[in-house]
Design an enzyme around this catalytic site. Structure first.
Site, PDB file in Angstrom:
ATOM      1  N   TYR A   1       0.958  -1.272   0.043  1.00 24.66           N
ATOM      2  CA  TYR A   1       0.036  -0.143  -0.137  1.00 24.66           C
ATOM      3  C   TYR A   1       0.730   1.304   0.025  1.00 24.66           C
ATOM      4  O   TYR A   1       1.668   1.472   1.009  1.00 24.66           O
ATOM      5  CB  TYR A   1      -0.839  -0.083   1.297  1.00 24.66           C
ATOM      6  CG  TYR A   1      -1.981  -0.947   1.034  1.00 24.66           C
ATOM      7  CD1 TYR A   1      -3.321  -0.593   0.625  1.00 24.66           C
ATOM      8  CD2 TYR A   1      -1.952  -2.154   1.313  1.00 24.66           C
ATOM      9  CE1 TYR A   1      -4.360  -1.301   0.294  1.00 24.66           C
ATOM     10  CE2 TYR A   1      -2.947  -3.312   1.226  1.00 24.66           C
ATOM     11  CZ  TYR A   1      -4.164  -2.757   0.914  1.00 24.66           C
ATOM     12  OH  TYR A   1      -5.225  -3.685   0.612  1.00 24.66           O
TER      13      TYR A   1
ATOM     14  N   HIS B   1     -16.940  -1.410   3.266  1.00 18.64           N
ATOM     15  CA  HIS B   1     -15.629  -1.657   4.270  1.00 18.64           C
ATOM     16  C   HIS B   1     -15.697  -2.568   5.319  1.00 18.64           C
ATOM     17  O   HIS B   1     -16.642  -2.615   6.066  1.00 18.64           O
ATOM     18  CB  HIS B   1     -15.269  -0.186   4.540  1.00 18.64           C
ATOM     19  CG  HIS B   1     -13.970  -0.477   5.092  1.00 18.64           C
ATOM     20  ND1 HIS B   1     -12.779  -0.711   4.642  1.00 18.64           N
ATOM     21  CD2 HIS B   1     -13.652  -0.041   6.296  1.00 18.64           C
ATOM     22  CE1 HIS B   1     -11.726  -0.388   5.325  1.00 18.64           C
ATOM     23  NE2 HIS B   1     -12.386  -0.065   6.515  1.00 18.64           N
TER      24      HIS B   1
END
Lengths: 620, 620
Positions: free
Chosen positions: B233, B415
């Site tokens: 990430y 999420h």
């Protein structure tokens, strides 16, 4: 089997209403096959190849015959309709409802008559199936009756079709008295309809030869006047001759008085307990106030028959003992008359014919009770649609009570009271479920029969037998507790096996100390009052539980976790030695592997629309 | 679309191995259609009518394109395979497993090449489908690559086929490097395989026209050296110009560096909080120890893209505010690089291009958080395969916080953290579920994108929004509690809506007093020690629960029953006025009505066996 074509076969285009129905499914149906023109008179149908027959309605207007091909996984049905009718519907649904049913329809628009595979939605409205899985083979009109021959695979993989399994099937029927312009114009609520329970997929068991010395004994109620009420359980006490020597029952069959085939729903013969010398004679309704209480001790099932069942043959290596000093001479016959049209003045002498022999077979067959102990400790909250209770026959009990070579279960009778909806017994070994002993996903307490198992099941020492019952208490306002009363519940599988052992009963119930912990939590958690005072009985405690979701879920959690008391008994009162309380629940880590449904190959199917069956001609 | 027939079409009988495979299903397959002979060279495929493209494997060997016909409920796929290969498999499975997958197979026995609809069993063994629902339309070999064109209905009603819905689909692929004598000889475990997540059924949303004054701003990481590890990430901080005036973002799209299409998995742009004046610059892995903690305050999603997604257009009546004194100038770009083959030395400048305008639209679009409060009170026991937690936005909160005319939700981003498997938000009104706001039954925490809703949902005052997440904690040994940590869990639906209101957060969690009652029962019932001493934190209490079936079931029962604390907040710290504790759970009596699956009519399907696609000729 080829469609039977009569004279004047012809091709025809569908009427506008049918075209409409078909186009709703996006199909352009090009051609419809007229396979039969009406009023074929004077020719009898060929001799019936159908071993099974039942009347569908109490008047005998509709009669169903069928046979089963296990190789092809197909059933052939023959439906006979008496009298002039505008049409008929026949099919299957989960519990006999006319809604959400899988149907075959024969209907007319006044001009032509059509045949189609259809289904009803939750409002009873009828629709054409996307897949036409019922295949019409023959339609024949003989004088005043119509005969339809059609077939269907057990499993079609059409989500609108019923999956035919070897358990109870709720057949539904309806009679159309007037034409309908289209299939979609029909709603089942406007029709004369009904249901009939049956086992369609009878097991293919070979029929053992009868010995030369076979004798018969008819257990039948003498000339009963059938009451004109919907439900009657008729009780009749009879007795074996004095000093009747030991025999083996090797077969039994129903004898139903001619004309009453649609009224006699099921029959059972029970043997009374040996603890009493004599039982009073009785011939009357089982719920009569005149019925002696002593007859409640006549509960040992000798024979059971239900609508659609054929003769019951014991395996050739086993027979059921009848007569001798060790058993009672007294028998109770129970006949269930189902008379929803309140027909009056009908007389009946139906009963069961026992076939027995003095040439004793190598093994005695016995009956063992599996499932739940009859105790209020096991309860179902009210307003539950699918609440499951489970009883265990543990490895410790089978280890102690079964012979080293094990036993063979060849037949089974499932039993609950009024709220029972499903029953299953599974055999587990080494912590894994191995096979289903018997299962009925459409169980009805009003349709109890002894069923031969398709495959006999061998139970070895150390095996576990798990019996689960699913209940529906939607219509109850109070908890339903276990017990003998008709408004209490049972969960039992009477398994028929050989060789007979001392083990008569292998059942369980939750430990009562853990149930008291449950009542204690209910009390503390909800800040509400559940009577836990010493004088409160368990039914009283259950009656005072506030049935919120937490108390419901926690009761399920308790039954799935708490230790059990095991009844591993020689008779209902005598346990095998040892401490059978606070036993752990069997730890089962894997479920029975179910084979995938085999969807039929659809290459040979007809067009996706209704068939025109009969053209009346003229009248346009 | 008609099959593309090349030169030398011919008819052929199947090879013995195929005949065997087909006969296993009881079909006598009479004739196989050879629709293409190999090595069609020099002719380009017609211009692609496929709006969607993704690489399937990180090397770019397989590329998938597709389009969707909602009218016909059919997807057309084009699969391009680079290099000389003996065959390829492509398909779908629940979560990307190669077992229990729905597959199309192209394989060769060394002589002929076959195409078939197939499935893999739980051991990865491949079998022919009873119904051939993938229909091959064209197979074309161009120099060193093969292109297959085939179609499939969304729903086939074959129990072996995946049901294509509008949520995440886990595509699977495999490359066959050698011939196989029959389909049944292939096991997926021996092949080079992989998976790719995608939303196949993109909603058909009309594209609003862009105004003349539209401008663009690229938020992209400058020349990143992609790390040669599977998962990175990458975080990059950038800022808007000083005194950047108010604009509306009306569209955004991904800009992916050419050649890196298979490595850039998803990207998000976050706005930092307005509470800080400035944020430190950063350009590096998000988990770097050098990353300033302050960047955790950059969490307000401005844009999100994931593999396969096209440009995101806001509805023409709304735009997302960018710039002005009320919001931070600082933006965080997060890029997820997925590099399972550890490719080295690849440089990347991918990012997101914002399209914005100074001509402000009538409505500002806002984002609201639905679901669970980030608190350890909501926990999942270990070793659960499908544990559900639910958060509520109650009628009282929507009554107080929404405008009279309601709000329109037009997009949604689901999420969870690592154990999330399904997420759904349902709207309920007057005690009844009315519609699904967004649902993903194949949710993956590794594939998060903002999805346009097929139908915008209007939420009125007094409506209830129920968000449920399903977790799998099979691999955990301790309870997983709610929280911010990556090993803790969340259950959130970020809904995008207009007009913007003060309500930023409408979530719930179980009342802590009731959770303490749960710990108390665990303690009493099990006679085991759960720390309830005052200094024990809730995570410590959960860590000491013995996870037997009773304590698991009782936790579920508690979450389904106990009152909740509602966070009806303007910002994460500021509640709307009133007491929001000990609120009753919404009482919902009916579920959303789901339409029945529409099974396709099978009249036009081909024979129930594999197609011979390519005959290599010679070599017998």
């Amino acid at each position: 089997m080829q469609p039977h074509l009569s004279h004047q076969p012809c091709w025809s285009l569908p009427s506008p209403s049918v075209r409409e129905a078909a186009s709703m499914y996006g199909t352009a149906v090009a051609i419809f096959l007229v396979i039969l023109v009406a009023a074929l008179q004077g020719s009898e149908p060929p001799e019936s190849p159908f071993p099974y027959h039942i009347p569908l309605d109490p008047e005998g207007t509709l009669e169903l015959s069928w046979n089963v091909s296990y190789d092809q996984e197909i059933i052939h049905f023959q439906l006979q309709v008496q009298g002039p009718r505008a049409g008929v519907l026949f099919g299957m649904s989960d519990r006999g409802e006319m809604e959400n049913a899988d149907l075959v329809m024969l209907w007319t628009d006044g001009d032509r008559t059509y045949f189609a595979d259809a289904w009803s939605d939750q409002k009873g409205q009828i629709h054409l199936d996307t897949h036409q899985d019922y295949q019409l083979l023959q339609a024949q009109r003989v004088s005043n009756s119509l005969s339809l021959l059609f077939k269907r695979p057990f499993v079609t993989c059409d989500p609108k079709d019923y999956v035919i399994e070897d358990d109870t099937v709720h057949l539904v029927y309806g009679i159309l008295e007037e034409p309908f312009q289209s299939l979609e114009a029909i709603n089942t609520s406007g029709l004369h309809t009904g249901l009939q329970q049956v086992q369609l997929l009878k097991p293919e068991v070979s029929t053992p030869a009868m010995p030369a010395d076979v004798q018969t004994m008819d257990i039948r109620a003498p000339d009963v006047l059938i009451p004109s009420t919907e439900t009657t359980y008729w009780c009749y006490i009879t007795e074996l001759p004095l000093h009747f020597p030991r025999h083996h029952i090797i077969m039994y069959e129903a004898i139903v008085t001619e004309g009453n085939e649609a009224l006699v729903h099921h029959m059972e013969v029970f043997q009374c307990t040996n603890e009493s010398e004599a039982f009073p004679m009785f011939n009357g309704p089982c719920d009569s106030k005149m019925k002696p209480d002593r007859l409640n001790y006549c509960r040992h099932v000798l024979a059971a028959w239900a609508l659609g069942a054929k003769a019951f043959y014991y395996p050739e290596e086993a027979g059921v003992p009848l007569g001798s000093s060790g058993s009672s001479r007294f028998l109770r016959l129970e006949v269930h008359y189902h008379n929803p049209r309140n027909i009056q003045g009908r007389r009946d002498s139906s009963g069961i014919r026992l076939h027995y022999t003095a040439s004793l077979r190598p093994n005695e067959a016995g009956i063992m009770e599996l499932g739940l102990v009859y105790t209020p400790l096991m309860a179902i909250p009210p307003q539950e649609t699918t609440f499951v209770l489970t009883g265990y026959c543990t490895d410790r009990c089978t280890q102690m009570a079964l012979p080293k070579s094990g036993i063979r279960i060849f037949a089974s009778q499932l039993h609950t009271h009024l709220t029972g909806r499903k029953v299953i017994t599974v055999l587990a070994r080494d912590g894994q479920q191995r096979e289903v002993v018997n299962r009925d996903n459409h169980y009805s307490p009003h349709f109890q029969e002894i069923r031969m198992l398709k495959n006999a099941v061998t139970v070895h020492q150390g095996d576990v037998l798990i019996t689960s019952c699913t209940y529906n208490t939607e219509n109850r306002t109070m908890a339903t507790v276990g017990g003998f009363g008709i408004l209490e519940e049972m969960c039992v599988n009477y398994v028929h096996y050989y060789p007979k052992t001392e083990l008569e009963l292998c059942k369980s119930a939750v430990d009562d100390g853990f149930l008291q912990k449950y009542f204690h939590i209910v009390n503390r958690f909800g800040n509400e009052e559940v009577c836990t005072c010493p004088q409160a009985s368990v039914p009283q405690q259950f009656a005072s539980v506030p049935w919120n979701s937490f108390n419901r879920d926690m009761l399920k959690a308790l039954y799935n976790y708490a230790p059990i008391s095991v009844h591993c008994n020689k008779t209902s009162a005598v346990r095998f030695p040892g401490n059978w309380n606070l036993q752990p629940l069997p730890n089962i880590t894997s479920a029975v592997e179910e084979p995938d449904p085999r969807c039929p190959i659809r290459q040979t199917r007809g067009p996706a629309g209704p068939f025109v069956v009969i053209t009346h001609g003229g009248r346009h």
